[in-house]
Design a protein around this motif. Structure first.
Motif, short mmCIF file in Angstrom:
data_model
loop_
_atom_site.label_atom_id
_atom_site.label_comp_id
_atom_site.label_asym_id
_atom_site.label_seq_id
_atom_site.Cartn_x
_atom_site.Cartn_y
_atom_site.Cartn_z
N ASN A 196 0.82 -1.21 0.00
CA ASN A 196 0.00 0.00 0.00
C ASN A 196 0.86 1.26 0.00
OD1 ASN A 196 0.99 -0.10 2.57
ND2 ASN A 196 -1.00 0.00 3.61
N TYR A 197 2.07 1.15 -0.53
CA TYR A 197 2.96 2.29 -0.66
C TYR A 197 3.60 2.21 -2.05
CZ TYR A 197 5.79 -1.56 1.23
OH TYR A 197 6.35 -2.79 1.48
N PRO A 198 4.25 3.29 -2.50
CA PRO A 198 4.81 3.30 -3.86
C PRO A 198 5.92 2.26 -4.04
CG PRO A 198 4.73 5.52 -2.93
CD PRO A 198 4.42 4.58 -1.81
N THR A 199 6.00 1.73 -5.23
CA THR A 199 7.09 0.84 -5.61
C THR A 199 7.59 1.25 -6.99
OG1 THR A 199 5.49 -0.75 -6.49
CG2 THR A 199 6.29 -1.15 -4.26
N GLY A 200 8.83 0.87 -7.28
CA GLY A 200 9.38 1.20 -8.59
C GLY A 200 10.37 0.15 -9.03
N MET A 201 10.73 0.20 -10.32
CA MET A 201 11.72 -0.72 -10.87
C MET A 201 12.97 0.06 -11.25
SD MET A 201 10.41 -3.75 -10.72
CE MET A 201 11.62 -4.66 -11.70
N LEU A 202 14.11 -0.41 -10.74
CA LEU A 202 15.40 0.13 -11.10
C LEU A 202 16.08 -0.94 -11.94
CD1 LEU A 202 17.45 2.49 -10.60
CD2 LEU A 202 18.40 1.08 -8.77
N GLY A 203 16.02 -0.76 -13.25
CA GLY A 203 16.44 -1.86 -14.12
C GLY A 203 15.52 -3.04 -13.89
N ASP A 204 16.09 -4.16 -13.43
CA ASP A 204 15.29 -5.37 -13.21
C ASP A 204 15.06 -5.67 -11.73
OD1 ASP A 204 17.92 -5.91 -12.65
OD2 ASP A 204 18.01 -7.80 -13.76
#
Length: 206
Positions: free
Chosen positions: A83-91
């Motif tokens: 329930n918080y932001p997530t992101g992808m750094l490359g893979d």
């Protein structure tokens, strides 16, 4: 926490501050452990790994090619488990546990990664967050002079491991920034002498 405990806790941290010689370290941490060292010692955040966490296998992959990953842009990624932001750094996935928005998280990441001192890096990990024995072996082989992985039991063959008491019946160490139920106010993290570690003296008992 009563008044006496608060005063003792404040004095305890002040004594640590006086011992600390290396005040510009870049602490790369898999979760908030590094952040609380910066906070308690009154230091500027010289790392982007603040207010976030990694799956340990992603974290080790991140460390295996750190300079390359630091050149990549974080892309938005919606992970319905959180329930918080997530992101992808490359893979690899980054969990921005303590940010309200993805945009804020990326702004702070980019701001703080400019402060990295590539000649003064210290690495912190845990044997939780899906860490396996193979993960620990990979961590042990990372080419960093100053690294430690906190474990819930003793692994004499893992040279970079440091055993934290109190989690023997768990799958890995718990929240090390939690306070113990003792008269003197101490976190589990305080079992590790991170001042000696940051001063370049290796892994010492507190």
């Amino acid at each position: 926490m009563n008044i006496i405990q608060r005063l003792e806790w404040r004095l305890y941290k002040e004594i640590k501050k006086r011992r600390l010689k290396n005040k510009t370290a870049t602490i790369i941490s898999s979760n908030c452990n590094g952040e609380f060292i910066y906070y308690d010692m009154g230091l500027q955040f010289r790392t982007p790994t603040i207010n976030l966490s990694f799956d340990m296998n992603d974290y080790i992959k991140f460390l295996e090619n750190l300079s390359w990953y630091m050149e990549q842009e974080i892309q938005p990624y919606n992970d319905s488990r959180f329930n918080y932001p997530t992101g992808m750094l490359g893979d690899i996935e980054i969990r921005f546990n303590h940010y309200k928005t993805f945009e804020e998280a990326v702004e702070k990441w980019n701001e703080r990664k400019k402060r990295i001192d590539w000649n003064n890096i210290y690495i912190l990990a845990i044997d939780g967050d899906n860490c396996t024995y193979e993960s620990m072996k990979r961590f042990d082989n990372l080419p960093y002079k100053n690294k430690v992985i906190f474990t819930h039991k003793i692994y004499p063959e893992i040279k970079s491991s440091y055993y934290i008491k109190g989690f023997e019946n768990e799958k890995g160490v718990g929240v090390l920034i939690s306070f113990k139920n003792k008269f003197f106010v101490r976190r589990y993290l305080d079992d590790f002498d991170y001042i000696a570690f940051l001063n370049g003296k290796g892994k010492y008992n507190a």
